[in-house]
Design a protein around this motif. Structure first.
Motif, PDB file in Angstrom:
ATOM      1  N   THR A  10      41.824  55.462  41.268  1.00 26.14           N
ATOM      2  CA  THR A  10      43.181  54.976  41.458  1.00 26.14           C
ATOM      3  C   THR A  10      43.386  53.573  40.919  1.00 26.14           C
ATOM      4  OG1 THR A  10      44.909  54.590  43.105  1.00 26.14           O
ATOM      5  CG2 THR A  10      42.664  54.043  43.747  1.00 26.14           C
ATOM      6  N   ASN A  11      44.620  53.263  40.550  1.00 22.08           N
ATOM      7  CA  ASN A  11      45.031  51.904  40.220  1.00 22.08           C
ATOM      8  C   ASN A  11      46.047  51.379  41.222  1.00 22.08           C
ATOM      9  OD1 ASN A  11      43.492  51.306  37.914  1.00 22.08           O
ATOM     10  ND2 ASN A  11      44.825  52.592  36.652  1.00 22.08           N
ATOM     11  N   ASN A  12      46.404  52.198  42.216  1.00 21.99           N
ATOM     12  CA  ASN A  12      47.355  51.774  43.231  1.00 21.99           C
ATOM     13  C   ASN A  12      46.738  50.690  44.102  1.00 21.99           C
ATOM     14  OD1 ASN A  12      48.334  52.160  46.234  1.00 21.99           O
ATOM     15  ND2 ASN A  12      50.019  52.787  44.888  1.00 21.99           N
ATOM     16  N   ILE A  13      47.500  49.592  44.287  1.00 26.76           N
ATOM     17  CA  ILE A  13      46.920  48.418  44.945  1.00 26.76           C
ATOM     18  C   ILE A  13      46.495  48.708  46.376  1.00 26.76           C
ATOM     19  CG2 ILE A  13      49.110  47.427  45.742  1.00 26.76           C
ATOM     20  CD1 ILE A  13      46.150  45.485  44.282  1.00 26.76           C
ATOM     21  N   SER A  14      47.291  49.459  47.131  1.00 30.98           N
ATOM     22  CA  SER A  14      46.925  49.726  48.521  1.00 30.98           C
ATOM     23  C   SER A  14      45.707  50.634  48.584  1.00 30.98           C
ATOM     24  CB  SER A  14      48.114  50.357  49.268  1.00 30.98           C
ATOM     25  OG  SER A  14      48.501  51.567  48.647  1.00 30.98           O
ATOM     26  N   GLU A  15      45.616  51.591  47.649  1.00 33.92           N
ATOM     27  CA  GLU A  15      44.456  52.479  47.623  1.00 33.92           C
ATOM     28  C   GLU A  15      43.208  51.730  47.167  1.00 33.92           C
ATOM     29  OE1 GLU A  15      45.262  56.005  45.400  1.00 33.92           O
ATOM     30  OE2 GLU A  15      47.101  56.451  46.490  1.00 33.92           O
ATOM     31  N   LEU A  16      43.364  50.814  46.212  1.00 34.39           N
ATOM     32  CA  LEU A  16      42.231  49.999  45.777  1.00 34.39           C
ATOM     33  C   LEU A  16      41.713  49.143  46.926  1.00 34.39           C
ATOM     34  CD1 LEU A  16      43.432  48.806  42.249  1.00 34.39           C
ATOM     35  CD2 LEU A  16      41.446  50.248  42.714  1.00 34.39           C
ATOM     36  N   LEU A  66      42.284  40.840  48.864  1.00 34.18           N
ATOM     37  CA  LEU A  66      43.364  40.670  47.899  1.00 34.18           C
ATOM     38  C   LEU A  66      42.798  41.125  46.563  1.00 34.18           C
ATOM     39  CD1 LEU A  66      46.164  39.537  47.074  1.00 34.18           C
ATOM     40  CD2 LEU A  66      45.036  37.324  46.738  1.00 34.18           C
ATOM     41  N   VAL A  67      43.248  42.269  46.072  1.00 36.13           N
ATOM     42  CA  VAL A  67      42.669  42.872  44.876  1.00 36.13           C
ATOM     43  C   VAL A  67      43.397  42.383  43.630  1.00 36.13           C
ATOM     44  CG1 VAL A  67      42.149  45.026  43.670  1.00 36.13           C
ATOM     45  CG2 VAL A  67      41.968  44.910  46.169  1.00 36.13           C
ATOM     46  N   MET A  68      42.664  41.734  42.747  1.00 40.73           N
ATOM     47  CA  MET A  68      43.222  41.260  41.486  1.00 40.73           C
ATOM     48  C   MET A  68      42.924  42.263  40.374  1.00 40.73           C
ATOM     49  SD  MET A  68      44.756  38.533  42.236  1.00 40.73           S
ATOM     50  CE  MET A  68      44.807  37.179  43.399  1.00 40.73           C
ATOM     51  N   VAL A 127      44.929  30.339  33.347  1.00 40.24           N
ATOM     52  CA  VAL A 127      44.656  29.858  34.706  1.00 40.24           C
ATOM     53  C   VAL A 127      45.329  30.741  35.759  1.00 40.24           C
ATOM     54  CG1 VAL A 127      44.460  27.490  33.873  1.00 40.24           C
ATOM     55  CG2 VAL A 127      46.655  28.291  34.769  1.00 40.24           C
ATOM     56  N   HIS A 128      45.805  31.917  35.356  1.00 47.56           N
ATOM     57  CA  HIS A 128      46.566  32.768  36.273  1.00 47.56           C
ATOM     58  C   HIS A 128      45.895  34.115  36.512  1.00 47.56           C
ATOM     59  CE1 HIS A 128      49.718  29.920  34.924  1.00 47.56           C
ATOM     60  NE2 HIS A 128      50.126  30.054  36.176  1.00 47.56           N
ATOM     61  N   LEU A 129      46.156  34.664  37.711  1.00 47.52           N
ATOM     62  CA  LEU A 129      45.715  35.993  38.107  1.00 47.52           C
ATOM     63  C   LEU A 129      46.926  36.798  38.552  1.00 47.52           C
ATOM     64  CD1 LEU A 129      42.661  34.932  40.287  1.00 47.52           C
ATOM     65  CD2 LEU A 129      42.488  36.258  38.180  1.00 47.52           C
ATOM     66  N   TRP A 130      46.826  38.126  38.435  1.00 46.15           N
ATOM     67  CA  TRP A 130      47.875  39.018  38.911  1.00 46.15           C
ATOM     68  C   TRP A 130      47.260  40.139  39.726  1.00 46.15           C
ATOM     69  CZ3 TRP A 130      48.021  36.577  34.282  1.00 46.15           C
ATOM     70  CH2 TRP A 130      49.215  35.941  33.909  1.00 46.15           C
ATOM     71  N   ASP A 131      47.940  40.516  40.804  1.00 44.95           N
ATOM     72  CA  ASP A 131      47.528  41.716  41.515  1.00 44.95           C
ATOM     73  C   ASP A 131      48.332  42.902  40.990  1.00 44.95           C
ATOM     74  OD1 ASP A 131      50.038  41.784  42.831  1.00 44.95           O
ATOM     75  OD2 ASP A 131      49.270  40.748  44.597  1.00 44.95           O
ATOM     76  N   GLU A 132      48.016  44.099  41.468  1.00 51.09           N
ATOM     77  CA  GLU A 132      48.629  45.308  40.914  1.00 51.09           C
ATOM     78  C   GLU A 132      50.127  45.369  41.182  1.00 51.09           C
ATOM     79  OE1 GLU A 132      48.775  48.714  38.692  1.00 51.09           O
ATOM     80  OE2 GLU A 132      47.159  47.250  38.889  1.00 51.09           O
TER      81      GLU A 132
END
Length: 459
Positions: A2-8, A32-34, A40-45
């Motif tokens: 999966t790539n779904n953030i809650s499932e990850l 917190l899954v990135m 200098v930046h990160l993003w979550d799903e």
């Protein structure tokens, strides 16, 4: 998969044990899954963007998502993904990297033993110190001097050498009989009425007394971070490190500078021991910024003099399966090339001065006892009483509150008890430095309001 953030997050919570796990918190909150990083930046799903003022773990010097680095890693994987470096086999990237380190290291540091990270670099220095002393004719020199508020790694030996608050738990055992911890050189926490100079005198005297107590003929080495990073970004008093090193060398004690955090640009220099503190150690441990976090790699760098003392018809039976890993070494070569070519050491000093000025401006906040740091490493020490420097009760978890508030504003800072620490990438811009300071102040304001509502004193 999966790539779904809650499932990850659920997969991570159910199957992945993180470093420094707090079981109750991990089961309650999850991670917190990135999923993406650039610069200098990160993003979550979910697409939420964060400015990573922590720099990964003190290590993302050239920033994330660097295309040159990605191509370098891919090309090396295609060319030679792995070969052993045991005994009489090598590879091109590890040979070139060892030569490059010799070029940028302090004069006389011509040799490198590659490890898998900072902990294993310190572990290697621990073994090498005893090996050198044995062949100097002192087989009884097996003891180590270190300091409180130090962090040197999480292997058995390196964790025993370190002594950071909260790290030692009763479930683990440590080397204790042969490792001795001196006071931390923390000027903010020095005894009331004692000057910085007087504090240094006390620390040097303490060292001399410990050597007399243990016996110089039993001590192999003194391990010291030039700046105690994970111990709270402790910047020692001026002249402290040099005087401590002089005492050690006078007694035949090796000086190991743990530069796992401070090397490769964090303080605006390739290495900080000599350039910033006037100390030429016997060994330097490094990792983190060596590859800018793109690959796990550590390095124990040591002098030609030590090499000659160890040489002869004998074995140094120590090393790792991934010592001198070709992809990791290629990553380090590319990181060094980018730092050098793009003038990132000078840039770090420029934006670092703005960063330190910005942190200092937060000292008027009622929660802040002190801010401290150098170039691109910084810390906020949160206190309950600015006058007495008393701390908040542990249950308030002040550092985590500040980091949680910052996270909601899109800023990542690291909580460590009552502290918040930062080490942004060397590529950070002036505007991004300003963003860090603005969001930090807003986070502190928010936490102060929370505490007032809960009936806590904020002064």
């Amino acid at each position: 998969m999966t790539n779904n953030i809650s499932e990850l997050a659920a997969l991570d919570r159910d199957h992945h044990m993180h470093p420094w796990t707090h079981f109750q918190q991990a089961e309650r909150d999850g991670p917190l899954v990135m999923t993406r990083g650039k610069g200098v930046h990160l993003w979550d799903e979910d697409g939420r963007e964060y400015l990573d003022a922590v720099g990964g773990m003190w290590c993302t010097q050239i920033g994330l998502g660097n295309e040159e680095m990605a191509e370098t890693l891919a090309e090396q994987a295609r060319t030679l993904a792995y070969t052993s470096t045991f005994v009489d086999m090598g590879n091109a990237p590890s040979a070139r990297l060892a030569a490059k380190i010799a070029e940028i290291a302090p004069t006389g540091f011509t040799r490198t033993l590659f490890t898998t990270g900072g902990s294993t670099a310190v572990d290697s220095a621990y073994r090498m110190a005893q090996f050198v002393q044995h062949h100097r004719g002192f087989p009884g020199r097996t003891h180590i001097l270190s300091r409180h508020a130090s962090y040197h790694g999480s292997t058995f030996a390196s964790a025993s050498i370190g002594m950071r608050d909260g790290d030692r738990i009763e479930e683990f055992s440590y080397l204790e009989k042969t490792i001795h911890h001196l006071s931390a050189p923390n000027p903010y926490r020095r005894p009331e009425g004692v000057s910085a100079e007087g504090f240094t005198d006390f620390l040097v005297k303490e060292l001399e007394e410990k050597i007399a107590e243990v016996g110089a003929d039993k001590i192999a080495a003194f391990f010291a971070e030039p700046v105690q990073a994970s111990g709270g970004v402790i910047i020692p008093p001026e002249g402290y490190f040099k005087r401590m090193a002089e005492v050690c060398h006078r007694h035949g004690i090796l000086v190991v500078a743990d530069e796992v955090v401070t090397a490769f640009g964090r303080l605006g220099e390739w290495f900080s021991s000599e350039a910033k503190f006037g100390v030429v150690p016997d060994m330097i441990t490094s990792a983190k910024g060596l590859t800018s976090g793109y690959q796990p790699l550590g390095a124990l760098i040591f002098s030609e003099e030590l090499w000659q003392e160890m040489s002869g018809d004998r074995w140094f039976t120590h090393g790792f399966t991934y010592s001198g890993h070709p992809i990791a070494c290629a990553a380090a070569l590319k990181s060094i090339e980018i730092i050098e070519r793009d003038g990132l050491l000078a840039h770090a000093k420029h934006v670092g001065a703005l960063f330190q000025k910005g942190l200092k401006s937060l000292e008027d906040h009622p929660l802040v006892g002190e801010t401290r740091g150098d170039v691109l490493i910084g810390c906020i020490e949160n206190v309950a009483d600015k006058e007495t420097k008393a701390l908040h009760p542990d249950e308030i978890d002040i550092g985590k509150r500040v980091s949680d508030a910052a996270e909601k504003m899109g800023l990542l800072v690291r909580p460590m008890g009552h502290l918040n620490v930062m080490s942004p990438p060397l590529i950070i811009s002036e505007a991004e430095v300003e963003e860090i300071i603005v969001k930090l102040r807003a986070s502190l304001d928010q936490v102060a309001d929370q505490l007032v509502r809960e009936g806590e004193k904020v002064a």
